[in-house]
Design an enzyme around this catalytic site. Structure first.
Site, PDB file in Angstrom:
ATOM      1  N   SER A  60      28.502 -17.609   2.917  1.00 45.80           N
ATOM      2  CA  SER A  60      28.779 -19.037   2.724  1.00 45.80           C
ATOM      3  C   SER A  60      27.676 -19.802   2.003  1.00 45.80           C
ATOM      4  O   SER A  60      27.829 -20.998   1.736  1.00 45.80           O
ATOM      5  CB  SER A  60      29.065 -19.697   4.079  1.00 45.80           C
ATOM      6  OG  SER A  60      30.356 -19.362   4.516  1.00 45.80           O
ATOM      7  N   LYS A  63      28.853 -21.743  -0.927  1.00 48.75           N
ATOM      8  CA  LYS A  63      29.364 -23.116  -0.876  1.00 48.75           C
ATOM      9  C   LYS A  63      28.352 -24.139  -1.387  1.00 48.75           C
ATOM     10  O   LYS A  63      28.733 -25.283  -1.689  1.00 48.75           O
ATOM     11  CB  LYS A  63      29.800 -23.456   0.553  1.00 48.75           C
ATOM     12  CG  LYS A  63      30.980 -22.613   1.053  1.00 48.75           C
ATOM     13  CD  LYS A  63      31.430 -23.049   2.429  1.00 48.75           C
ATOM     14  CE  LYS A  63      32.651 -22.273   2.899  1.00 48.75           C
ATOM     15  NZ  LYS A  63      32.324 -20.972   3.491  1.00 48.75           N
ATOM     16  N   SER A 122      31.107 -25.421   7.171  1.00 49.61           N
ATOM     17  CA  SER A 122      31.273 -24.249   6.307  1.00 49.61           C
ATOM     18  C   SER A 122      32.747 -23.879   6.185  1.00 49.61           C
ATOM     19  O   SER A 122      33.121 -22.702   6.192  1.00 49.61           O
ATOM     20  CB  SER A 122      30.471 -23.058   6.842  1.00 49.61           C
ATOM     21  OG  SER A 122      30.267 -22.102   5.827  1.00 49.61           O
TER      22      SER A 122
END
Length: 437
Positions: A60, A63, A122
């Site tokens: 993640s 992101k 997230s």
């Protein structure tokens, strides 16, 4: 800090490939992570690293790129954070076991809420919804992600999706993710408003921030955690701390840790690396704002000499650690903020930061003369900074140069003047100026 200044005029435009000395020599085996790096966000210098260019699953941390693109578009006026979107069928692609906001098709949600869900929770459904809004569809947004990565110099990164799902050709490195982190904090600082939040709720779904260092250190304000089985536990951490330097009142560092064994371990390692770097390195003004470095002769123009000077202060990060001793991260005492070592007498003692540094600066003129007419960005000089005879930073000085060519009468005068100079041996030459501290 004491500077020894060496100014050298060279006739080549070629700048060779450069390798920089690590400012802190940390034993890799003492850091419980597969790859890591410490970066100064103001100078851009790497303080220490290990396996930083090894490609790994970013999870993640991907992101951060999504948020970076969205926030850039908001700054450019292409998007408004208060805009309310309608969740499209793309949210149905999110699997039950993925981190999400539990968006439903047709649901109304603002860009601001999606950014909070993306960064704090997230949320994968936030990632795909924002991607679709920005580019129209996911493949086009992924192309944008890779274009932005290339522009940032993320040479060992390739994205296949906006959420960080493990895929064969979805990879990055600690060094590249640190570059992305530096771009986020410097170019899109609104990101930090979200990443420093301890929790976020949406539609009765409560999520506590997984960046555990936020609870321990008030100077920490980001950036992103990530986990998949392929990646292990990842963390991009940043902090902004006050200094005792009036010229540089704040200092920001970035630490990226990849492949740790647990959420607790990634937090512990990243925080230790950050504190170590704050203790044993510092930022200093190497070249002042508008500092005159040289004057270059100008040919075929009424302008005789062109001034080479900096457009802004140039910061260098230097080491305050005695290089006789390598650093075992396990010997860094968090309470005392010191490395504790047995230096030969059988007793552990703290290694104090050095009170000053010896730094050597070379200024090389890369363009020895300018010929009119000229209207271009020209590389003018290369500043190389050494500490302990090791290169630690290179600064390229370039400027937009606009010089008009002399008219026929002015050229005649210039010719007569050059003829006189030939006999008197006083033709214009590069003039170099010392860098005063």
């Amino acid at each position: 800090m004491k500077y020894i200044i060496s100014l050298i005029a060279v006739l080549s435009l070629f700048v060779p490939a450069i390798s920089y000395a690590a400012l802190l020599n940390i034993l890799p085996e003492s850091v419980e992570a597969e790859a890591w790096t410490i970066l100064d966000a103001q100078s851009g210098q790497v303080i220490a690293e290990h396996n930083a260019d090894v490609q790994r699953a970013p999870a993640s941390l991907t992101k951060m790129m999504v948020a970076y693109i969205v926030l850039k578009d908001i700054q450019a006026g292409k998007l408004d954070k208060h805009t309310v979107l309608t969740a499209s069928p793309v949210v149905k692609t999110i699997m039950w076991d993925e981190s999400q906001m539990y968006l439903k098709e047709g649901e109304q949600i603002s860009v601001d809420q999606l950014l909070a869900g993306l960064i704090i929770m997230s949320a994968n459904d936030a990632a795909v919804t924002l991607a679709e809004k920005v580019s129209g569809n996911i493949p086009k947004f992924v192309d944008r992600m890779n274009q932005e990565a290339k522009a940032l110099g993320m040479e060992h990164t390739y994205f296949q999706n906006p959420a960080g799902i493990t895929m064969p050709q979805h990879y990055s490195t600690a060094a590249d993710l640190a570059r992305l982190s530096m771009a986020v904090v410097n170019e899109t600082p609104d990101y930090l408003y979200y990443s420093k939040q301890p929790s976020f709720s949406y539609n009765n779904h409560f999520h506590r921030a997984t960046n555990l260092v936020l609870k321990l250190d008030p100077s920490v304000d980001g950036l992103k955690t990530g986990f998949t089985r392929a990646a292990g536990y990842n963390l991009a951490l940043t902090a902004n701390r006050l200094t005792h330097d009036i010229e540089i009142p704040n200092r920001r560092l970035v630490v990226v840790v990849l492949g740790s064994k647990s959420a607790l371990k990634r937090a512990e390692i990243a925080h230790k690396l950050m504190n170590l770097a704050y203790t044993y390195t510092r930022n200093e003004i190497a070249i002042k704002d508008q500092q005159l470095l040289a004057e270059l002769p100008v040919i075929k123009s009424t302008l005789n000499m062109f001034k080479v000077q900096t457009k802004q202060p140039q910061i260098v990060t230097t080491s305050l650690y005695d290089q006789h001793y390598t650093i075992d991260l396990n010997q860094f005492d968090q309470a005392q903020q010191r490395v504790m070592l047995d230096t030969g007498n059988g007793i552990l003692q703290s290694i104090e930061p050095l009170p000053e540094t010896q730094t050597h600066i070379n200024v090389e003129i890369t363009t020895p003369e300018l010929i009119a007419p000229l209207a271009a960005v020209v590389p003018l000089a290369t500043v190389q900074i050494y500490q302990n005879n090791q290169l630690i930073r290179t600064i390229q000085i370039e400027d937009r140069v606009d010089i008009e060519e002399a008219n026929i009468f002015q050229k005649a005068f210039i010719w007569l003047k050059s003829l006189f100079s030939f006999f008197t041996d006083s033709a214009p030459e590069v003039k170099l100026y010392p860098i005063e501290k």
